[in-house]
Design a protein around this motif. Structure first.
Motif: not given
Length: 140
Positions: A14-15, A22-26, A43-50
């Motif tokens: 969750k963010v 259509q974007e999801t956090v991977l 920082v906290t690094l998030y990789i999404t599909n975009e």
């Protein structure tokens, strides 16, 4: 390693910032955004599909009000860039930290992020996200 990746993808991350349709956090991992040799930010690094998103908390509130101030501060997006803008990705080092991800972007910027945790898990999540990215330029 496969089991770890499967467990990560099964959890819903969750963010508090808006996602595109259509974007999801991977993947989510803590790290350090290295601006230059003398300036870095947790920082906290998030990789999404975009895209890749770096989210940080204000450390000034920690210095002024201690732990309670730090807990009450809102996180803010420090940096974000689309996966399609990445031209090169490699593992480098910064001082004693040998787990630094270096991204070269299409506009000429170089982004360096020190990753906590296992490098192999981060690398697998990044490679999985890059599989579906359409390149900006194609030879076809």
């Amino acid at each position: 390693m496969r089991l770890t990746i499967l467990l990560i993808t099964m959890k819903q991350i969750k963010v508090k910032w808006p996602l595109n349709p259509q974007e999801t956090v991977l993947f989510k991992v803590d790290g350090v955004y290295i601006k230059n040799n003398f300036n870095a930010k947790q920082v906290t690094l998030y990789i999404t599909n975009e895209r890749i998103v770096l989210e940080s908390k204000r450390m000034l509130m920690f210095f002024l009000f201690g732990i309670i101030g730090w807990l009450l501060t809102r996180k803010k997006i420090t940096l974000e860039f689309p996966l399609s803008d990445i031209t090169d990705f490699r593992r480098t080092k910064h001082g004693f930290n040998k787990k630094v991800a270096e991204f070269d972007l299409i506009d000429g910027r170089t982004i360096r992020i020190g990753v906590s945790g296992k490098w192999e898990v981060f690398d697998a999540a990044y490679q999985k996200a890059m599989i579906d990215v359409q390149p900006l330029f194609s030879v076809n």
